[in-house]
Design an enzyme around this catalytic site. Structure first.
Site, PDB file in Angstrom:
ATOM      1  N   GLU A 299       0.825  -1.209   0.000  1.00  0.00           N
ATOM      2  CA  GLU A 299       0.000   0.000   0.000  1.00  0.00           C
ATOM      3  C   GLU A 299       0.861   1.261   0.000  1.00  0.00           C
ATOM      4  O   GLU A 299       0.520   2.259  -0.651  1.00  0.00           O
ATOM      5  CB  GLU A 299      -0.921   0.014   1.226  1.00  0.00           C
ATOM      6  CG  GLU A 299      -1.927  -1.127   1.264  1.00  0.00           C
ATOM      7  CD  GLU A 299      -1.427  -2.338   2.045  1.00  0.00           C
ATOM      8  OE1 GLU A 299      -2.245  -2.989   2.703  1.00  0.00           O
ATOM      9  OE2 GLU A 299      -0.197  -2.624   1.982  1.00  0.00           O
TER      10      GLU A 299
ATOM     11  N   TRP B  47      21.275 -38.558 -12.995  1.00  0.00           N
ATOM     12  CA  TRP B  47      20.086 -37.760 -12.621  1.00  0.00           C
ATOM     13  C   TRP B  47      18.855 -38.454 -13.171  1.00  0.00           C
ATOM     14  O   TRP B  47      18.846 -38.860 -14.343  1.00  0.00           O
ATOM     15  CB  TRP B  47      20.181 -36.356 -13.200  1.00  0.00           C
ATOM     16  CG  TRP B  47      21.307 -35.542 -12.650  1.00  0.00           C
ATOM     17  CD1 TRP B  47      22.500 -35.265 -13.246  1.00  0.00           C
ATOM     18  CD2 TRP B  47      21.332 -34.878 -11.380  1.00  0.00           C
ATOM     19  NE1 TRP B  47      23.271 -34.473 -12.431  1.00  0.00           N
ATOM     20  CE2 TRP B  47      22.562 -34.218 -11.282  1.00  0.00           C
ATOM     21  CE3 TRP B  47      20.438 -34.773 -10.325  1.00  0.00           C
ATOM     22  CZ2 TRP B  47      22.930 -33.478 -10.163  1.00  0.00           C
ATOM     23  CZ3 TRP B  47      20.799 -34.025  -9.225  1.00  0.00           C
ATOM     24  CH2 TRP B  47      22.019 -33.390  -9.142  1.00  0.00           C
TER      25      TRP B  47
END
Length: 376
Positions: free
Chosen positions: A56, A174
């Site tokens: 704000e 991996w």
């Protein structure tokens, strides 16, 4: 409440702004604000980092005198108390906005509604719940912690098509491709804490940190100085961690959790960024519920990156909120290591309830996100 098309557009814009802070604001929520006058945006902003101006304030600074008589769209109820910054509700009052539209009220039962009440007492029109679900989802960890004192828990797993996490000899690098590994780095960056077990540390010697150079395109918009490393949590019930682990040498916070004390010599070897929590054992292991209660004091969200036993324990004890599975187009064979160690269910009704909330390709792999609704 019947919302105008303009109202919806402005709040959607505020939510989009709020997303820009999701890697940098924790433990504060990600918040966006848009200020409009006469059908035009005159101010906008988002909360960038804890301790800095709230959304704000950024929007009001941009709007200047044009904030008077304007409408402010805020993704979370403006704060009503003095913390490290003054209350945003008062800033909106001082700027003399005419109307405030709030997506979701503050979930903290001690403060919820107070910001709205401040605005209304000052004669400002307040409307709430515009795009509420979208705004709440942006801060699901903060929302849960404020309401329950516990963090949002996400279990991250990577597996082959046949549900294996490694070959029988332990080889796992991996399973998934480079894109999925980059995505995991971004997932770590969004969480307050990353948690694993001592067996994973002893076997894989991981760093458990966020590596800026591996964030892909996100690295271009996220300066390394704004990157907040998650708290690295290692569950080590029998205090087995030695002084040579790679993660100890990386200077970002570590919490070692054990059920017995470490030797004085080991403790003396720890660098300043290492802290220790000792909890009473539960069936010989770290009590997960007690640990989450401790982490909930400061952490909105916890990412579990662990082996089948620990990940399965979070599932079996219904302590996880979300399961994120990266599935690779590989087959590791019948002797590979299993994804999760779960109880020997004897009835279909006993199975964990999974609700698929997202499915997408990440490079050659597929990422599935499940809500774990059994305890919701």
């Amino acid at each position: 409440m019947v919302w105008s098309k303009f109202d919806i557009e402005m709040m959607a814009k505020a939510i989009k702004l709020a997303r820009q802070g999701r890697y940098t604001t924790r433990p504060n929520p990600s918040v966006g604000c848009v200020i409009s006058l006469a059908g035009k945006v005159v101010g906008q902003g988002y909360h960038i980092a804890a301790g800095g101006p709230h959304a704000e304030v950024h929007a009001l600074r941009m709007a200047g005198e044009q904030a008077q008589g304007a409408t402010a769209y805020v993704t979370l109820e403006p704060c009503s108390h003095y913390g490290r910054t003054p209350p945003c509700a008062q800033a909106l009052i001082d700027a003399q906005v005419a109307r405030v539209v709030v997506a979701v009220t503050d979930p903290n039962p001690q403060v919820s509604g107070r910001g709205i009440k401040m605005l209304q007492q000052a004669g400002i029109e307040v409307d709430i719940d515009l795009l509420r679900d979208e705004a709440a989802a942006l801060n699901q960890g903060f929302m849960k912690r404020m309401a329950t004192g516990l963090p949002w828990v996400s279990i991250k797993l990577a597996a082959s098509l046949d549900g294996k996490t490694a070959l029988s000899n332990g080889t796992s690098k991996w399973i998934t491709g480079a894109n999925a590994r980059r995505d995991v780095q971004r997932m770590r960056a969004r969480h307050c804490a990353v948690l694993t077990g001592i067996d994973s540390v002893l076997q894989d010697d991981p760093s458990m940190n966020v590596r800026h150079q591996e964030l892909g395109s996100l690295a271009d918009s996220l300066p390394v100085e704004l990157l907040k490393q998650p708290l690295r949590v290692v569950l080590d019930s029998q205090a087995r961690l030695g002084s040579q682990a790679t993660l100890l040498a990386i200077p970002s916070p570590i919490l070692l959790v054990s059920c017995r004390p470490y030797s004085p010599s080991i403790q003396a070897s720890w660098p300043p960024h290492v802290s220790h929590l000792q909890l009473d054992a539960q069936e010989g292991r770290v009590p997960l519920a007690a640990l989450l209660a401790h982490l909930g004091q400061t952490c909105n969200s916890v990412m579990v990156e662990a082996g089948a036993t620990l990940a399965g324990a979070f599932m079996a004890q219904q302590l996880a909120d979300e399961l994120v599975l990266y599935q690779a187009p590989k087959l590791l064979g019948g002797h590979g290591r299993n994804l999760l160690l779960l109880p020997d269910y004897t009835q279909m009704a006993q199975l964990p309830k999974l609700v698929l909330t997202d499915e997408r390709k990440v490079g050659v792999d597929t990422r599935f996100t499940f809500n774990l609704s059994a305890h919701s």
